[in-house]
Design a protein around this motif. Structure first.
Motif, PDB file in Angstrom:
ATOM      1  N   UNK A  35      10.096   6.183 -11.004  1.00 38.48           N
ATOM      2  CA  UNK A  35       9.422   5.249  -9.948  1.00 38.48           C
ATOM      3  C   UNK A  35       8.186   5.627  -9.506  1.00 38.48           C
ATOM      4  N   UNK A  36       7.334   4.747  -9.555  1.00 34.11           N
ATOM      5  CA  UNK A  36       5.831   5.420  -8.992  1.00 34.11           C
ATOM      6  C   UNK A  36       5.484   4.455  -7.962  1.00 34.11           C
ATOM      7  N   UNK A  60      -1.097   9.176  -5.825  1.00 33.13           N
ATOM      8  CA  UNK A  60      -2.246   9.628  -6.525  1.00 33.13           C
ATOM      9  C   UNK A  60      -1.551  10.492  -7.706  1.00 33.13           C
ATOM     10  N   UNK A  61      -2.490  10.757  -8.808  1.00 35.89           N
ATOM     11  CA  UNK A  61      -2.193  11.506  -9.959  1.00 35.89           C
ATOM     12  C   UNK A  61      -1.416  12.719  -9.927  1.00 35.89           C
ATOM     13  N   UNK A  62      -1.886  13.342  -8.992  1.00 36.52           N
ATOM     14  CA  UNK A  62      -1.008  14.738  -8.641  1.00 36.52           C
ATOM     15  C   UNK A  62       0.411  14.370  -8.182  1.00 36.52           C
ATOM     16  N   UNK A  63       0.813  13.363  -7.605  1.00 38.46           N
ATOM     17  CA  UNK A  63       2.003  12.904  -7.358  1.00 38.46           C
ATOM     18  C   UNK A  63       2.811  12.270  -8.389  1.00 38.46           C
ATOM     19  N   UNK A  64       1.995  11.565  -9.107  1.00 42.42           N
ATOM     20  CA  UNK A  64       2.655  11.169 -10.682  1.00 42.42           C
ATOM     21  C   UNK A  64       2.885  12.369 -11.322  1.00 42.42           C
ATOM     22  N   UNK A  65       2.127  13.469 -11.530  1.00 43.87           N
ATOM     23  CA  UNK A  65       2.529  14.689 -12.275  1.00 43.87           C
ATOM     24  C   UNK A  65       3.871  15.162 -11.776  1.00 43.87           C
ATOM     25  N   UNK A  66       3.808  15.271 -10.290  1.00 48.66           N
ATOM     26  CA  UNK A  66       5.066  15.832  -9.702  1.00 48.66           C
ATOM     27  C   UNK A  66       6.479  15.196  -9.978  1.00 48.66           C
ATOM     28  N   UNK A 101      -5.672   8.797 -14.465  1.00 43.15           N
ATOM     29  CA  UNK A 101      -5.861   8.981 -13.081  1.00 43.15           C
ATOM     30  C   UNK A 101      -6.472   7.750 -12.293  1.00 43.15           C
ATOM     31  N   UNK A 102      -7.415   6.974 -12.786  1.00 40.97           N
ATOM     32  CA  UNK A 102      -7.985   6.063 -12.241  1.00 40.97           C
ATOM     33  C   UNK A 102      -7.288   4.772 -12.521  1.00 40.97           C
ATOM     34  N   UNK A 103      -6.230   4.451 -13.093  1.00 41.24           N
ATOM     35  CA  UNK A 103      -5.703   3.318 -13.509  1.00 41.24           C
ATOM     36  C   UNK A 103      -4.141   3.282 -13.177  1.00 41.24           C
ATOM     37  N   UNK A 104      -3.828   3.927 -12.116  1.00 36.50           N
ATOM     38  CA  UNK A 104      -2.443   4.302 -11.797  1.00 36.50           C
ATOM     39  C   UNK A 104      -1.872   3.019 -11.372  1.00 36.50           C
ATOM     40  N   UNK A 105      -0.632   2.509 -12.141  1.00 33.99           N
ATOM     41  CA  UNK A 105       0.080   1.182 -11.545  1.00 33.99           C
ATOM     42  C   UNK A 105       1.560   1.604 -11.192  1.00 33.99           C
ATOM     43  N   UNK A 106       1.804   1.048  -9.996  1.00 35.54           N
ATOM     44  CA  UNK A 106       3.290   1.313  -9.615  1.00 35.54           C
ATOM     45  C   UNK A 106       4.205   0.640 -10.185  1.00 35.54           C
ATOM     46  N   UNK A 107       5.187   1.090 -10.011  1.00 38.25           N
ATOM     47  CA  UNK A 107       6.748   0.351 -10.666  1.00 38.25           C
ATOM     48  C   UNK A 107       7.634   1.184 -11.330  1.00 38.25           C
ATOM     49  N   UNK A 108       8.751   0.594 -11.764  1.00 38.10           N
ATOM     50  CA  UNK A 108       9.647   1.404 -12.619  1.00 38.10           C
ATOM     51  C   UNK A 108       9.529   1.428 -13.986  1.00 38.10           C
ATOM     52  N   UNK A 109       9.450   2.492 -14.517  1.00 36.30           N
ATOM     53  CA  UNK A 109       9.113   2.580 -15.992  1.00 36.30           C
ATOM     54  C   UNK A 109      10.332   3.356 -16.650  1.00 36.30           C
TER      55      UNK A 109
END
Length: 344
Positions: free
Chosen positions: A41-42, A47-53, A75-83
């Motif tokens: 869940x994003x 941020x990209x660092x948070x996605x990595x975590x 890192x420049x096209x992060x899209x929120x959602x459930x994947x």
């Protein structure tokens, strides 16, 4: 070693190095890197660092994912959602999925909630927006006016069921989709049945909310609905105890537990006091489920005007056509409830 051999050896070494680098790059990009089937869940504005975590515990080699993600400008096209992450996905597949925004829908569900506040809390457990933003959307004055709702009737717009949503759906988009579902639910057939009972949509839902509170057994709901409709058509007070409990909770607080309605409670000044007022209350006393709505639209045809709890059949009622018969049933119930020591 001859010059020719030196050249050949050099070429072989370069070839081996090149092949090793190529294999290393290929592995980083295309080799399996996910441990097992899972979801991520994003949140919005991550941020990209948070996605990595968030994603690292799901990967065999987080560093290779980071390398591929940066190469593909993720890192420049992060899209929120459930994947949905599948076992055996490569970094390339995973980054492409996250970049695409092709998220997996969720099944959002709610049952007959007591209030808009509780509905907002229930929904906030299942999608990204918090309960306050959802509640603000549900109570938005402009929305209510434009769609002919009031704060008293608004809860009737939400039909308990399961619905498909994206996890990052906004509070406003949730509300607007539920309006669409409400309009879809009220088919011409249902509207015709409501008209046959001389009820508006709000009237059906309001009466259904009383039926819902009165019955623990779904199969009994058409009979209870028929009883209240008999009273309604003949301009009798509905005399529904759940409406008194609703009025008391408005006065004393929603968390107050009321197990027994006392005679003095019947004097409460409230639009929801169906002992004092003829007709229906101004709106639902809770959110009825579909079985209660259908019971009002398809009531049992009978001559019952009275009912009270049946001590011989837990969760059911003893019905009566005359006041004398009802008084006998009521005396049995009063004796039982006194024996249980229930004072409030």
């Amino acid at each position: 070693m001859t010059k020719k051999k030196i050249i050949v050896t050099g070429v072989l070494i370069v070839g081996i190095i090149a092949a090793s680098l190529a294999f290393s790059f290929y592995s980083k990009i295309y080799a399996s890197n996910t441990k097992e089937n899972s979801s991520i869940y994003i949140p919005s504005n991550t941020t990209f660092e948070e996605v990595l975590s968030l994603i690292s515990p799901k990967l065999k080699n987080p560093n290779s994912f980071e390398w591929v993600a940066k190469k593909k400008n993720y890192p420049n096209v992060i899209k929120s959602g459930k994947y949905q992450i599948n076992s055996g996905m490569s970094n390339n597949d995973l980054v492409n999925l996250l970049r695409s925004g092709n998220q997996t829908p969720i099944k959002l569900s709610f049952n007959n909630q007591e209030s808009l506040e509780k509905l907002a809390g229930r929904i906030a457990q299942q999608i990204e927006p918090d309960s306050l933003s959802i509640l603000n959307a549900l109570k938005d004055e402009k929305f209510l006016i434009n769609n002919k709702f009031t704060l008293e009737t608004a809860i009737g717009m939400y039909i308990p069921n399961s619905y498909e949503f994206y996890w990052n759906t906004s509070a406003i988009k949730f509300r607007d989709k539920m309006l669409s579902e409400y309009k879809r639910f009220w088919t011409d057939e249902k509207l015709a049945k409501a008209k046959k009972q001389n009820l508006t949509i709000n009237g059906v839902i309001t009466l259904a909310s009383i039926v819902q509170k009165e019955t623990a057994t779904v199969s009994e709901r058409p009979r209870v609905a028929g009883l209240y409709l008999n009273r309604y058509r003949n301009k009798w007070p509905l005399q529904a105890d759940p409406t008194i409990i609703f009025a008391l909770k408005q006065k004393l607080g929603q968390d107050v537990i009321i197990k027994r309605v006392l005679l003095k409670d019947l004097e409460i000044k409230s639009k929801y006091n169906t002992y004092k007022n003829i007709g229906l209350p101004p709106g639902p006393i809770s959110m009825p489920d579909i079985s209660s709505i259908n019971a009002v639209l398809n009531p049992e045809n009978h001559d019952y005007y009275y009912m009270c709890a049946d001590m011989n059949n837990a969760g059911r009622h003893a019905f009566a056509k005359t006041l004398a018969q009802h008084n006998r049933n009521a005396q049995k119930y009063q004796r039982w409830i006194n024996e249980q020591g229930i004072n409030r």
